[in-house]
Design a protein around this motif. Structure first.
Motif, PDB file in Angstrom:
ATOM      1  N   MET A   1      -7.328  10.871  53.688  1.00 28.62           N
ATOM      2  CA  MET A   1      -6.020  10.322  53.371  1.00 28.62           C
ATOM      3  C   MET A   1      -5.518  10.965  52.079  1.00 28.62           C
ATOM      4  O   MET A   1      -6.218  10.981  51.072  1.00 28.62           O
ATOM      5  CB  MET A   1      -6.145   8.809  53.210  1.00 28.62           C
ATOM      6  CG  MET A   1      -4.848   8.117  53.018  1.00 28.62           C
ATOM      7  SD  MET A   1      -5.118   6.331  53.136  1.00 28.62           S
ATOM      8  CE  MET A   1      -3.665   5.787  52.316  1.00 28.62           C
ATOM      9  N   PRO A   2      -4.273  11.488  52.074  1.00 30.36           N
ATOM     10  CA  PRO A   2      -3.758  12.140  50.869  1.00 30.36           C
ATOM     11  C   PRO A   2      -3.438  11.141  49.765  1.00 30.36           C
ATOM     12  O   PRO A   2      -3.247   9.951  50.018  1.00 30.36           O
ATOM     13  CB  PRO A   2      -2.486  12.838  51.365  1.00 30.36           C
ATOM     14  CG  PRO A   2      -2.092  12.122  52.589  1.00 30.36           C
ATOM     15  CD  PRO A   2      -3.351  11.564  53.190  1.00 30.36           C
ATOM     16  N   SER A   4      -1.196   9.260  46.977  1.00 32.35           N
ATOM     17  CA  SER A   4       0.180   8.764  47.047  1.00 32.35           C
ATOM     18  C   SER A   4       0.748   8.625  45.639  1.00 32.35           C
ATOM     19  O   SER A   4       0.062   8.194  44.716  1.00 32.35           O
ATOM     20  CB  SER A   4       0.227   7.429  47.771  1.00 32.35           C
ATOM     21  OG  SER A   4      -0.570   6.483  47.099  1.00 32.35           O
ATOM     22  N   ASP A  70      -1.555   5.965  43.922  1.00 34.10           N
ATOM     23  CA  ASP A  70      -2.570   6.633  43.109  1.00 34.10           C
ATOM     24  C   ASP A  70      -1.984   7.191  41.818  1.00 34.10           C
ATOM     25  O   ASP A  70      -2.725   7.536  40.902  1.00 34.10           O
ATOM     26  CB  ASP A  70      -3.205   7.780  43.908  1.00 34.10           C
ATOM     27  CG  ASP A  70      -3.876   7.275  45.167  1.00 34.10           C
ATOM     28  OD1 ASP A  70      -4.657   6.316  45.061  1.00 34.10           O
ATOM     29  OD2 ASP A  70      -3.604   7.833  46.250  1.00 34.10           O
ATOM     30  N   THR A 181      -3.954  14.304  43.443  1.00 30.91           N
ATOM     31  CA  THR A 181      -4.746  14.619  44.635  1.00 30.91           C
ATOM     32  C   THR A 181      -6.184  14.944  44.258  1.00 30.91           C
ATOM     33  O   THR A 181      -7.130  14.473  44.902  1.00 30.91           O
ATOM     34  CB  THR A 181      -4.114  15.791  45.403  1.00 30.91           C
ATOM     35  OG1 THR A 181      -2.784  15.408  45.791  1.00 30.91           O
ATOM     36  CG2 THR A 181      -4.918  16.147  46.629  1.00 30.91           C
ATOM     37  N   HIS A 184      -7.911  11.788  43.337  1.00 28.16           N
ATOM     38  CA  HIS A 184      -8.068  10.949  44.530  1.00 28.16           C
ATOM     39  C   HIS A 184      -9.225  11.451  45.404  1.00 28.16           C
ATOM     40  O   HIS A 184      -9.977  10.655  45.963  1.00 28.16           O
ATOM     41  CB  HIS A 184      -6.760  10.943  45.319  1.00 28.16           C
ATOM     42  CG  HIS A 184      -6.797  10.137  46.571  1.00 28.16           C
ATOM     43  ND1 HIS A 184      -6.822   8.759  46.566  1.00 28.16           N
ATOM     44  CD2 HIS A 184      -6.828  10.507  47.869  1.00 28.16           C
ATOM     45  CE1 HIS A 184      -6.855   8.323  47.805  1.00 28.16           C
ATOM     46  NE2 HIS A 184      -6.859   9.366  48.617  1.00 28.16           N
TER      47      HIS A 184
END
Length: 195
Positions: A1-2, A4, A70, A181, A184
């Motif tokens: 999942m990328p 956010s 995020d 990213t 994350h």
């Protein structure tokens, strides 16, 4: 999942709408999924009526929205916008779940050409409020000079942002998107940054 990112813009004027689109594209290039919202503030009746006819950014951001993302990127024009952003961060500090902000990326982007006043004090105050909440305050190591100046007149805001301003927003957001990213995806990197 990328990762956010919540992109908070100060108004939904045509000018800032174009800046928000450019920043959202940049954060997307950095690998993040972006949601754009508006910071609440004081608007004239004419601005409210105009924004109701031409909504460029659909909804207002709430402090609770910060919990779902995020990272957060604030797209600001001037010292008044910075004051609203500081107030927004102070409201977020009152949330019972405020400890969930620790290790999330936060950054403020001031549109180049925002005026002759020095925004460095406001930038530092905003970064301080972000860090008090546990956010990792991220900045670019350079500044952009704009080829036009922003004003409060309708003619200037209707003209739209210059290419320099659009590129500056895109590059800043791409940097923040890539950093968000990376944090994350890599929990070890996050633990190194948080300590």
């Amino acid at each position: 999942m990328p990762a956010s990112i919540l992109l908070l813009s100060v108004t939904n004027s045509r000018f800032m709408g174009a800046m928000a689109v450019s920043a959202a594209e940049g954060a997307g290039q950095g690998g993040a999924v972006v949601t754009v919202k508006v910071l609440r503030g004081l608007y004239s009746v004419a601005q409210q009526e105009k924004s109701e006819r031409e909504p460029l950014i659909p909804e207002f951001g709430r402090p609770e929205d910060l919990l779902e993302f995020d990272g957060v990127l604030l797209l600001l024009r001037d010292a008044n916008d910075a004051a609203r952003a500081v107030r927004f961060m102070k409201q977020a500090a009152n949330l019972p779940e405020y400890k969930q902000f620790v290790g999330k990326v936060a950054s403020a982007f001031f549109v180049p050409g925002s005026g002759s006043i020095d925004l460095e004090g406001r930038r530092k105050e905003l970064a301080y409020e972000m860090m008090k909440l546990g956010f990792l305050a991220a900045e670019l190591p350079y500044r952009f000079l704009a080829d036009n100046n922003l004003g409060d007149t309708d003619e200037q805001s209707m003209a739209g942002p210059s290419l320099v301003q659009l590129v500056a927003a895109r590059l800043h957001a791409r940097h923040i998107g890539a950093l968000t990213t990376r944090i994350h995806v890599d929990p070890y990197f996050r633990s190194e940054l948080v300590g």
